[in-house]
Design a protein around this motif. Structure first.
Motif, PDB file in Angstrom:
ATOM      1  N   GLU A  74       0.828  -1.210   0.000  1.00 47.50           N
ATOM      2  CA  GLU A  74       0.000   0.000   0.000  1.00 47.50           C
ATOM      3  C   GLU A  74       0.860   1.257   0.000  1.00 47.50           C
ATOM      4  O   GLU A  74       0.381   2.344  -0.334  1.00 47.50           O
ATOM      5  CB  GLU A  74      -0.917   0.005   1.234  1.00 47.50           C
ATOM      6  CG  GLU A  74      -2.010  -1.047   1.217  1.00 47.50           C
ATOM      7  CD  GLU A  74      -3.040  -0.802   0.122  1.00 47.50           C
ATOM      8  OE1 GLU A  74      -3.495   0.351  -0.005  1.00 47.50           O
ATOM      9  OE2 GLU A  74      -3.372  -1.746  -0.620  1.00 47.50           O
ATOM     10  N   THR A  75       2.118   1.103   0.371  1.00 49.16           N
ATOM     11  CA  THR A  75       3.024   2.255   0.496  1.00 49.16           C
ATOM     12  C   THR A  75       4.126   2.217  -0.551  1.00 49.16           C
ATOM     13  O   THR A  75       5.305   2.398  -0.243  1.00 49.16           O
ATOM     14  CB  THR A  75       3.637   2.305   1.904  1.00 49.16           C
ATOM     15  OG1 THR A  75       4.289   1.035   2.174  1.00 49.16           O
ATOM     16  CG2 THR A  75       2.581   2.562   2.952  1.00 49.16           C
ATOM     17  N   SER A  76       3.765   1.940  -1.795  1.00 48.97           N
ATOM     18  CA  SER A  76       4.749   1.976  -2.875  1.00 48.97           C
ATOM     19  C   SER A  76       5.244   3.414  -3.056  1.00 48.97           C
ATOM     20  O   SER A  76       4.496   4.373  -2.861  1.00 48.97           O
ATOM     21  CB  SER A  76       4.118   1.489  -4.182  1.00 48.97           C
ATOM     22  OG  SER A  76       3.588   0.186  -4.035  1.00 48.97           O
ATOM     23  N   ASN A  77       6.520   3.534  -3.431  1.00 53.53           N
ATOM     24  CA  ASN A  77       7.114   4.851  -3.662  1.00 53.53           C
ATOM     25  C   ASN A  77       7.299   5.074  -5.158  1.00 53.53           C
ATOM     26  O   ASN A  77       7.801   4.202  -5.865  1.00 53.53           O
ATOM     27  CB  ASN A  77       8.473   4.961  -2.961  1.00 53.53           C
ATOM     28  CG  ASN A  77       8.369   4.761  -1.472  1.00 53.53           C
ATOM     29  OD1 ASN A  77       7.492   5.328  -0.836  1.00 53.53           O
ATOM     30  ND2 ASN A  77       9.249   3.950  -0.902  1.00 53.53           N
ATOM     31  N   LEU A  78       6.924   6.255  -5.625  1.00 46.36           N
ATOM     32  CA  LEU A  78       7.066   6.609  -7.034  1.00 46.36           C
ATOM     33  C   LEU A  78       7.822   7.919  -7.150  1.00 46.36           C
ATOM     34  O   LEU A  78       7.542   8.875  -6.432  1.00 46.36           O
ATOM     35  CB  LEU A  78       5.701   6.731  -7.712  1.00 46.36           C
ATOM     36  CG  LEU A  78       5.692   7.152  -9.200  1.00 46.36           C
ATOM     37  CD1 LEU A  78       4.520   6.500  -9.919  1.00 46.36           C
ATOM     38  CD2 LEU A  78       5.603   8.667  -9.364  1.00 46.36           C
ATOM     39  N   THR A  79       8.807   7.947  -8.060  1.00 48.90           N
ATOM     40  CA  THR A  79       9.487   9.209  -8.380  1.00 48.90           C
ATOM     41  C   THR A  79       9.431   9.422  -9.885  1.00 48.90           C
ATOM     42  O   THR A  79       9.443   8.464 -10.668  1.00 48.90           O
ATOM     43  CB  THR A  79      10.951   9.217  -7.921  1.00 48.90           C
ATOM     44  OG1 THR A  79      11.684   8.198  -8.614  1.00 48.90           O
ATOM     45  CG2 THR A  79      11.056   8.980  -6.424  1.00 48.90           C
ATOM     46  N   TYR A  80       9.363  10.695 -10.281  1.00 50.97           N
ATOM     47  CA  TYR A  80       9.301  11.074 -11.696  1.00 50.97           C
ATOM     48  C   TYR A  80       9.991  12.421 -11.821  1.00 50.97           C
ATOM     49  O   TYR A  80       9.578  13.402 -11.193  1.00 50.97           O
ATOM     50  CB  TYR A  80       7.835  11.161 -12.143  1.00 50.97           C
ATOM     51  CG  TYR A  80       7.621  11.720 -13.536  1.00 50.97           C
ATOM     52  CD1 TYR A  80       7.764  10.922 -14.668  1.00 50.97           C
ATOM     53  CD2 TYR A  80       7.250  13.063 -13.723  1.00 50.97           C
ATOM     54  CE1 TYR A  80       7.552  11.434 -15.945  1.00 50.97           C
ATOM     55  CE2 TYR A  80       7.031  13.578 -14.995  1.00 50.97           C
ATOM     56  CZ  TYR A  80       7.190  12.763 -16.099  1.00 50.97           C
ATOM     57  OH  TYR A  80       6.974  13.272 -17.358  1.00 50.97           O
TER      58      TYR A  80
END
Length: 394
Positions: A37-43
């Motif tokens: 539920e706590t996936s990390n995404l960077t862009y």
């Protein structure tokens, strides 16, 4: 040519969009902790630095999210996925089938699947990434770049195991080598930096770790073998062990073969020695007096030193020692442990230079050191883009 680079791990996706041949990075980022539920995404682009915590249930949803960001009307960098000319996929194990970068067809996918057992932490995720990318970037060429390809130059005297010959001739059981895109990239950077063709030892230190002896740009020996499990001590992998331990665990302690596999790949290494898998936390605990962490770090460096010594013998000399990847580039602690008491090999570390952080290639040796000690940031994504572009334009 616009090329999306995908590096699909068991619970992560690293990605970049690179324009070739200019090598301009249009955007980059990653998704980790996939399945939580706590996936990390960077862009990141030249004007955007987005970080989010959100639930990403699987790789398909993760890749769809990446494609959505690429096309976003406010922060996106393309209007349609049809603008993407190619997708380059890092694949850890190519076995005996692949010594070069290849266009992906069903036959290539079948071969990658056949090698699941040899790279269980990696190849299944790579194939899933390929399958999903074929759906999302439907008009793009899909290309596989294999970690094992760079090590195809390792001579038979080094890659052959001392078991009956039929296992090599019939079953292709041999040492293959891994992290090839990284070792190739930093060794080429080192050769461009040094004044002559060089004898180089490249040390890739991340959650996975490996070390390569490189002569005149070619890999001639390597610490990993038939699978990316042996050699140096890693985040959760044991590295080298006495293989009789496996039979003892099964025959005497009652472990199943699957339990042994899980133990050696996911529960050993620095995690098994300390209870922590993140080296930053291990170093912090060691500084606070945690003896398990202090010993684990010393063991880690000791294993690296043993390989350096053997590779100096194989190379009959050493011009440069190269540290790369997350730990190799950022841990002055590990570099100091590895390079201490190595003056017999002409390795003399400048402790003040060792503390400097930079995204550029840098020397951390003393002025009188006979051997250069280099920190070279790896760029596997750019190396993959180069190989994809070369394949599609040649």
């Amino acid at each position: 040519m616009k090329i999306v680079i995908l590096n699909s791990g068991s619970s992560s996706i690293k990605y970049q969009l690179i324009a070739m041949p200019s090598q301009e990075v249009i955007c980059s980022g990653m998704i980790d902790r996939i399945g939580l539920e706590t996936s990390n995404l960077t862009y990141q682009t030249s004007t955007t630095n987005l970080e989010e915590t959100l639930p990403i249930a699987n790789h398909k949803i993760g890749l769809e999210k990446i494609a959505q960001l690429l096309r976003d009307p406010n922060i996106g960098v393309i209007q349609s996925t049809q603008e993407i000319n190619a997708v380059g996929h890092r694949v850890v194990h190519g076995g005996a089938s692949f010594s070069d970068t290849v266009l992906i067809d069903q036959g290539v996918k079948d071969k990658i699947k056949e090698l699941f057992a040899l790279a269980p932490l990696h190849n299944p995720a790579h194939l899933l990434g390929i399958t999903v990318a074929q759906e999302i970037f439907a008009t793009a060429k899909q290309v596989a770049v294999f970690d094992t390809a760079f090590h195809q130059t390792i001579p038979e005297i080094a890659h052959k195991f001392a078991i009956p010959n039929s296992f090599l001739t019939q079953n292709k059981i041999r040492m293959y080598g891994f992290h090839g895109t990284s070792h190739k990239y930093v060794s080429e950077k080192a050769m461009a930096y040094l004044p002559q063709k060089a004898k180089i030892i490249s040390i890739h230190l991340g959650n996975g770790c490996s070390i390569t002896a490189i002569k005149d740009g070619k890999s001639i020996d390597h610490s990993m073998g038939f699978s990316p499990a042996n050699g140096l001590i890693m985040g959760t992998r044991s590295g080298d062990i006495d293989h009789s331990l496996i039979f003892y665990l099964i025959d005497t302690l009652g472990y199943s073969s699957q339990q042994v596999n899980t133990l050696l790949l996911k529960e050993s290494g620095m995690l098994g020695l300390t209870g922590f898998s993140d080296l930053r936390e291990i170093e912090s605990q060691a500084a606070q007096g945690n003896e398990d962490c202090q010993l684990a770090l010393a063991m880690n460096a000791y294993r690296i030193k043993k390989h350096i010594g053997s590779y100096v013998a194989v190379l009959n000399g050493l011009d440069a020692l190269v540290f790369t990847a997350g730990i190799g580039e950022n841990s002055s602690y590990i570099r100091n442990l590895v390079c201490t008491d190595m003056d017999y090999f002409g390795i003399e570390l400048d402790t003040s230079k060792n503390q400097i952080r930079s995204k550029e290639i840098r020397e951390i040796n003393t002025a009188t050191s006979k051997t250069k000690i280099l920190v070279i940031p790896t760029n596997e994504e750019l190396e993959i883009a180069n190989q994809v572009y070369e394949l599609l334009t040649s």
